[in-house]
Design a protein around this motif. Structure first.
Motif, short mmCIF file in Angstrom:
data_model
loop_
_atom_site.label_atom_id
_atom_site.label_comp_id
_atom_site.label_asym_id
_atom_site.label_seq_id
_atom_site.Cartn_x
_atom_site.Cartn_y
_atom_site.Cartn_z
N LYS A 170 0.85 -1.19 0.00
CA LYS A 170 0.00 0.00 0.00
C LYS A 170 0.89 1.24 0.00
N THR A 171 0.56 2.19 -0.87
CA THR A 171 1.32 3.43 -0.93
C THR A 171 0.75 4.42 0.08
N GLU A 172 1.61 4.90 0.97
CA GLU A 172 1.18 5.85 2.00
C GLU A 172 2.09 7.07 1.98
N ARG A 173 1.51 8.20 2.35
CA ARG A 173 2.27 9.44 2.47
C ARG A 173 2.86 9.47 3.88
N VAL A 174 4.18 9.36 3.97
CA VAL A 174 4.86 9.22 5.26
C VAL A 174 5.57 10.53 5.61
N ARG A 175 5.40 10.95 6.84
CA ARG A 175 6.06 12.16 7.33
C ARG A 175 7.43 11.82 7.87
N LYS A 176 8.43 12.55 7.46
CA LYS A 176 9.79 12.35 7.94
C LYS A 176 10.39 13.69 8.39
N LYS A 177 11.52 13.61 9.08
CA LYS A 177 12.19 14.82 9.56
C LYS A 177 13.65 14.82 9.10
N ARG A 178 14.18 16.01 8.95
CA ARG A 178 15.59 16.15 8.58
C ARG A 178 16.16 17.43 9.19
N ARG A 179 17.47 17.44 9.37
CA ARG A 179 18.14 18.61 9.94
C ARG A 179 18.61 19.51 8.80
N VAL A 180 18.30 20.78 8.92
CA VAL A 180 18.70 21.75 7.90
C VAL A 180 19.25 23.00 8.60
N GLN A 181 20.02 23.77 7.84
CA GLN A 181 20.53 25.03 8.37
C GLN A 181 19.58 26.17 8.05
N ALA A 182 19.41 27.06 9.00
CA ALA A 182 18.52 28.20 8.83
C ALA A 182 19.20 29.46 9.35
N GLY A 183 18.59 30.61 9.08
CA GLY A 183 19.15 31.89 9.52
C GLY A 183 19.87 32.62 8.40
N TYR A 184 19.90 33.96 8.51
CA TYR A 184 20.54 34.77 7.47
C TYR A 184 21.91 35.27 7.93
N TYR A 185 21.94 36.03 9.03
CA TYR A 185 23.22 36.54 9.55
C TYR A 185 23.92 35.48 10.41
N TYR A 186 23.09 34.71 11.11
CA TYR A 186 23.66 33.68 11.98
C TYR A 186 23.07 32.34 11.56
N ARG A 187 23.91 31.42 11.13
CA ARG A 187 23.46 30.12 10.67
C ARG A 187 23.36 29.15 11.85
N TYR A 188 22.24 28.41 11.89
CA TYR A 188 22.06 27.41 12.95
C TYR A 188 21.30 26.21 12.36
N TRP A 189 21.38 25.09 13.08
CA TRP A 189 20.71 23.87 12.64
C TRP A 189 19.32 23.76 13.28
N THR A 190 18.36 23.29 12.48
CA THR A 190 17.00 23.07 12.98
C THR A 190 16.42 21.84 12.28
N THR A 191 15.24 21.47 12.68
CA THR A 191 14.58 20.29 12.12
C THR A 191 13.33 20.70 11.36
N GLU A 192 13.14 20.13 10.18
CA GLU A 192 11.95 20.39 9.38
C GLU A 192 11.33 19.06 8.95
N SER A 193 10.03 19.11 8.70
CA SER A 193 9.31 17.92 8.28
C SER A 193 9.10 17.94 6.77
N TYR A 194 9.09 16.76 6.19
CA TYR A 194 8.76 16.63 4.76
C TYR A 194 8.06 15.29 4.56
N TYR A 195 7.40 15.14 3.44
CA TYR A 195 6.59 13.96 3.17
C TYR A 195 7.08 13.25 1.92
#
Length: 298
Positions: free
Chosen positions: A86-111
Motif C-alpha cells: 500500500k502506498t502511503e504518504r509518510v512524514r519524515k524529519k531532517r536537519r537543515v541550516q537556517a538563519g541569514y546573519y547567523y546560521r544554525y541547525w533546525t529540524t523540518e518535516s517533509y513527506y
C-alpha cells in the motif's frame, strides 16, 4: 394423647425452624452462595464467550494475527494471510541550516510516498469451531418483573375510543392521471435511441478497474462477520467474607473456578481449567416478604 402432643411439638418446632431460616440473622455462606448462583443462572452468566472475526479482511495487528494462528493450531479456524503493498504518504524529519546573519541547525518535516506492507487474512470456522458457536440468550425475568405481567396482551378492539379515526376530515386526494403516450414510429425510434445512449461502456469500466492499486482491489473484496464462540464455564465454589453491614444488609465475596475451558478461552481470554478468582464485593438486602436477596446492581 401423648402421640398428639408429640406431633404438635414437632409441628411447632418445624414452624419455628422455618420462620427462623430466613431471618435478618440467617445470611450465611451457604445462603449467599445459593442466591448468587441462582442470579448467575437466571442471567446466563455461568458461561463465557469470545468474539472471533471470520471472512476476508485487513488485519494489521500482529497480536490479533498471532491469536488467529493459535486458533488454527487448535483446529478451530482455517487461516491464510496475504501481504499486500500500500502506498502511503509518510512524514519524515531532517536537519537543515537556517538563519541569514547567523546560521544554525533546525529540524523540518517533509513527506514522501512509501510502500508499506498490509495484511489481509482469510479466516473460516472448521467443524470443531462451528460446534462452539454461542447464541446469546435473554435473561429470564425475575419474580418482581413477572408480577407486572409486562407480556400481557391487551385487546384494544373492544374499547370504543380505539375505533375513532385519527383524522376528523381526512379525505382521499384524487390523483391526476398522467396523459397517455401514443407510440408512433418516431417516438419508438426516439426511445430506442435514448436507451442506447445510456448503456454503460464496458471497456471503460475495465480500464478504471485496471488502474486500481493492489490494496484497493483487496479492500474491495473485504467481507467479514463477527461470531461468538464458547470460551468457558464457571463453577461457584463458595461464599466467603460474609459480613452484615446493618440490620437488613450484608456483603460477601464469591470464590469461582473456570471449567470446561475451550481453546477459544485459552487463546482469546487467557484462562485455563482450574483457575480460580474472587468476585467483587456483592451486596445483599433483607426484605420482610422475600427474605434475603442479592442486590440487582451486582
Amino acid at each position: 394423647m401423648k402421640k398428639l402432643s408429640s406431633l404438635l411439638l414437632i409441628l411447632v418446632a418445624a414452624l419455628c425452624l422455618t420462620a427462623c431460616s430466613d431471618s435478618p440473622d440467617s445470611l450465611g455462606a451457604s445462603k449467599a452462595k445459593k442466591l448468587f448462583k441462582k442470579e448467575m443462572a437466571r442471567t446466563h452468566r455461568l458461561e463465557g464467550f469470545a468474539n472471533v472475526r471470520t471472512g476476508y479482511y485487513e488485519c494489521n495487528d500482529n497480536e490479533d494475527r498471532y491469536k488467529l494462528r493459535q486458533l488454527a493450531a487448535n483446529d478451530i479456524v482455517t487461516y491464510k494471510c496475504d501481504v499486500v503493498k500500500k502506498t502511503e504518504r509518510v512524514r519524515k524529519k531532517r536537519r537543515v541550516q537556517a538563519g541569514y546573519y547567523y546560521r544554525y541547525w533546525t529540524t523540518e518535516s517533509y513527506y514522501v510516498n512509501e510502500e508499506v506492507d498490509t495484511y489481509f487474512v482469510t479466516v473460516e470456522l472448521t467443524e470443531k469451531g462451528r460446534a462452539l458457536l454461542y447464541e446469546p440468550q435473554e435473561a429470564e425475568l425475575d419474580e418482581d418483573t413477572k408480577e407486572l405481567k409486562l407480556d400481557q396482551e391487551i385487546d384494544l378492539s373492544k374499547y370504543p375510543e380505539y375505533k375513532v379515526e385519527a383524522e376528523e376530515f381526512s379525505k382521499p386526494v384524487a390523483q391526476a392521471e398522467a396523459p397517455a403516450v401514443v407510440e408512433t414510429p418516431d417516438t419508438v425510434a426516439e426511445y430506442e435511441e435514448s436507451e442506447e445512449a445510456f448503456q454503460p461502456d464496458e471497456p471503460a469500466t475495465e480500464a478504471v478497474d485496471s488502474k486500481a492499486s493492489a490494496y484497493d482491489k483487496a479492500k474491495a473484496k473485504e467481507k467479514y462477520e463477527d461470531v461468538m464462540l464458547k470460551a468457558f464455564e464457571l463453577d461457584v465454589i463458595k461464599a466467603r467474607n460474609v459480613c452484615k453491614t446493618s440490620d437488613n444488609t450484608a456483603k460477601a465475596q464469591i470464590l469461582m473456578e473456570y471449567e470446561d475451558v475451550t481453546p477459544v478461552g485459552r487463546v482469546m481470554m487467557g484462562v485455563y481449567d482450574g483457575q480460580r478468582f474472587v468476585s467483587p464485593t456483592l451486596h445483599y438486602t433483607y426484605f420482610e416478604d422475600k427474605g434475603w436477596q442479592l442486590d440487582s446492581d451486582d
